[in-house]
Motif scaffolding. Structure first.
Motif, PDB file in Angstrom:
ATOM      1  N   LYS A  56      -0.648  -0.555   4.736  1.00 12.36           N
ATOM      2  CA  LYS A  56      -0.034  -1.349   3.665  1.00 12.36           C
ATOM      3  C   LYS A  56      -0.291  -0.760   2.286  1.00 12.36           C
ATOM      4  CE  LYS A  56       0.315  -5.648   6.180  1.00 12.36           C
ATOM      5  NZ  LYS A  56       0.107  -7.066   6.194  1.00 12.36           N
ATOM      6  N   VAL A  57      -1.547  -0.689   1.857  1.00 13.72           N
ATOM      7  CA  VAL A  57      -1.905  -0.074   0.572  1.00 13.72           C
ATOM      8  C   VAL A  57      -3.038   0.900   0.863  1.00 13.72           C
ATOM      9  CG1 VAL A  57      -2.750  -0.479  -1.780  1.00 13.72           C
ATOM     10  CG2 VAL A  57      -1.274  -2.183  -0.691  1.00 13.72           C
ATOM     11  N   SER A  58      -2.895   2.166   0.474  1.00 13.97           N
ATOM     12  CA  SER A  58      -3.917   3.175   0.777  1.00 13.97           C
ATOM     13  C   SER A  58      -5.233   2.865   0.069  1.00 13.97           C
ATOM     14  CB  SER A  58      -3.433   4.559   0.354  1.00 13.97           C
ATOM     15  OG  SER A  58      -3.497   4.688  -1.057  1.00 13.97           O
ATOM     16  N   GLY A  59      -6.299   3.426   0.596  1.00 16.86           N
ATOM     17  CA  GLY A  59      -7.609   3.240  -0.018  1.00 16.86           C
ATOM     18  C   GLY A  59      -7.645   3.720  -1.461  1.00 16.86           C
ATOM     19  N   LEU A  60      -7.011   4.851  -1.738  1.00 14.39           N
ATOM     20  CA  LEU A  60      -6.982   5.367  -3.107  1.00 14.39           C
ATOM     21  C   LEU A  60      -6.247   4.398  -4.029  1.00 14.39           C
ATOM     22  CD1 LEU A  60      -7.651   7.529  -5.170  1.00 14.39           C
ATOM     23  CD2 LEU A  60      -5.604   8.768  -4.425  1.00 14.39           C
ATOM     24  N   ASP A  61      -5.127   3.849  -3.567  1.00 17.15           N
ATOM     25  CA  ASP A  61      -4.402   2.883  -4.386  1.00 17.15           C
ATOM     26  C   ASP A  61      -5.190   1.583  -4.571  1.00 17.15           C
ATOM     27  OD1 ASP A  61      -2.291   4.598  -4.881  1.00 17.15           O
ATOM     28  OD2 ASP A  61      -1.095   3.854  -3.187  1.00 17.15           O
ATOM     29  N   VAL A  62      -5.941   1.179  -3.544  1.00 18.47           N
ATOM     30  CA  VAL A  62      -6.807   0.005  -3.672  1.00 18.47           C
ATOM     31  C   VAL A  62      -7.873   0.277  -4.730  1.00 18.47           C
ATOM     32  CG1 VAL A  62      -8.544  -1.436  -2.512  1.00 18.47           C
ATOM     33  CG2 VAL A  62      -6.418  -0.853  -1.333  1.00 18.47           C
ATOM     34  N   LEU A  63      -8.504   1.441  -4.665  1.00 16.29           N
ATOM     35  CA  LEU A  63      -9.528   1.801  -5.637  1.00 16.29           C
ATOM     36  C   LEU A  63      -8.965   1.764  -7.057  1.00 16.29           C
ATOM     37  CD1 LEU A  63     -12.399   2.831  -6.304  1.00 16.29           C
ATOM     38  CD2 LEU A  63     -11.540   5.158  -5.880  1.00 16.29           C
ATOM     39  N   ARG A  64      -7.804   2.370  -7.247  1.00 12.48           N
ATOM     40  CA  ARG A  64      -7.175   2.385  -8.574  1.00 12.48           C
ATOM     41  C   ARG A  64      -6.839   0.972  -9.043  1.00 12.48           C
ATOM     42  NH1 ARG A  64      -3.328   7.544  -7.224  1.00 12.48           N
ATOM     43  NH2 ARG A  64      -4.820   9.168  -7.852  1.00 12.48           N
ATOM     44  N   ALA A  65      -6.330   0.132  -8.128  1.00  7.19           N
ATOM     45  CA  ALA A  65      -5.987  -1.248  -8.490  1.00  7.19           C
ATOM     46  C   ALA A  65      -7.236  -2.043  -8.859  1.00  7.19           C
ATOM     47  CB  ALA A  65      -5.245  -1.926  -7.342  1.00  7.19           C
ATOM     48  N   LEU A  66      -8.306  -1.851  -8.101  1.00  7.28           N
ATOM     49  CA  LEU A  66      -9.559  -2.558  -8.405  1.00  7.28           C
ATOM     50  C   LEU A  66     -10.092  -2.154  -9.775  1.00  7.28           C
ATOM     51  CD1 LEU A  66     -11.330  -2.238  -4.938  1.00  7.28           C
ATOM     52  CD2 LEU A  66     -10.532  -4.375  -5.980  1.00  7.28           C
ATOM     53  N   LYS A  67     -10.094  -0.859 -10.049  1.00  4.39           N
ATOM     54  CA  LYS A  67     -10.656  -0.370 -11.304  1.00  4.39           C
ATOM     55  C   LYS A  67      -9.755  -0.661 -12.507  1.00  4.39           C
ATOM     56  CE  LYS A  67     -14.378   0.554  -9.523  1.00  4.39           C
ATOM     57  NZ  LYS A  67     -15.476  -0.342  -9.867  1.00  4.39           N
ATOM     58  N   GLY A  68      -8.501  -1.031 -12.240  1.00  9.05           N
ATOM     59  CA  GLY A  68      -7.587  -1.384 -13.322  1.00  9.05           C
ATOM     60  C   GLY A  68      -7.469  -2.883 -13.547  1.00  9.05           C
ATOM     61  N   ASP A  69      -8.223  -3.670 -12.784  1.00 10.30           N
ATOM     62  CA  ASP A  69      -8.135  -5.130 -12.841  1.00 10.30           C
ATOM     63  C   ASP A  69      -9.385  -5.686 -13.529  1.00 10.30           C
ATOM     64  OD1 ASP A  69      -8.317  -7.906 -12.213  1.00 10.30           O
ATOM     65  OD2 ASP A  69      -7.159  -7.617 -10.381  1.00 10.30           O
ATOM     66  N   MET A  70      -9.190  -6.316 -14.678  1.00  6.54           N
ATOM     67  CA  MET A  70     -10.326  -6.834 -15.460  1.00  6.54           C
ATOM     68  C   MET A  70     -11.219  -7.795 -14.663  1.00  6.54           C
ATOM     69  SD  MET A  70     -10.307  -5.290 -18.288  1.00  6.54           S
ATOM     70  CE  MET A  70     -11.485  -6.234 -19.238  1.00  6.54           C
TER      71      MET A  70
END
Length: 133
Positions: A56-70
């Motif tokens: 569904k969402v790759s680990g790299l994209d999850v990491l980027r989303a987490l680090k971009g979410d306040m």
């Protein structure tokens, strides 16, 4: 301490959960990247263990989303991957706090490495928070 384990392999999820619970941690799980992001935002864990090869969402994209979410960017993320240490440098530059190479061949060694890494990252995270206040 509450740890979110985002891992699509049921074997790896169950095995890592057992190791973490025995070490005294509370574990919540997600089986794919999309669920992992939702669970992270709903539960605000103390640490996230993140597999890189996720549906569904790759680990790299999850990491980027987490680090971009306040809401969740402060949560340390330990990446679990079978892709090798060279990949770890890139992931650290993306915001990962640590990188652990998964290996089913030496599960016993991997378990102790995982716990040492979790303890180290949580200690650094706690010291950083203590320094801020």
């Amino acid at each position: 301490m509450k740890i979110l384990l985002i891992e699509d392999s049921k074997f790896q999820r169950v095995a890592n959960e057992r190791v973490l619970v025995r070490a005294g941690y509370s574990v919540i799980q997600a089986g794919d990247g999309e669920e992992g992001l939702r669970v992270a935002r709903e539960n605000i864990p103390d640490l996230i263990l993140l597999d890189m090869m996720l549906p569904k969402v790759s680990g790299l994209d999850v990491l980027r989303a987490l680090k971009g979410d306040m809401l969740v960017k402060h949560i340390p993320v330990v990446v679990l991957s079978g892709l090798g240490q060279a990949n770890g440098i890139k992931l650290m530059s993306e915001g990962a706090a640590a990188f652990v190479v998964k290996s089913e061949k030496s599960f016993e060694n991997n378990s102790s490495l995982l716990i040492r890494t979790v303890e180290s990252v949580l200690a650094q995270s706690t010291n950083t928070v203590a320094t801020v206040f």
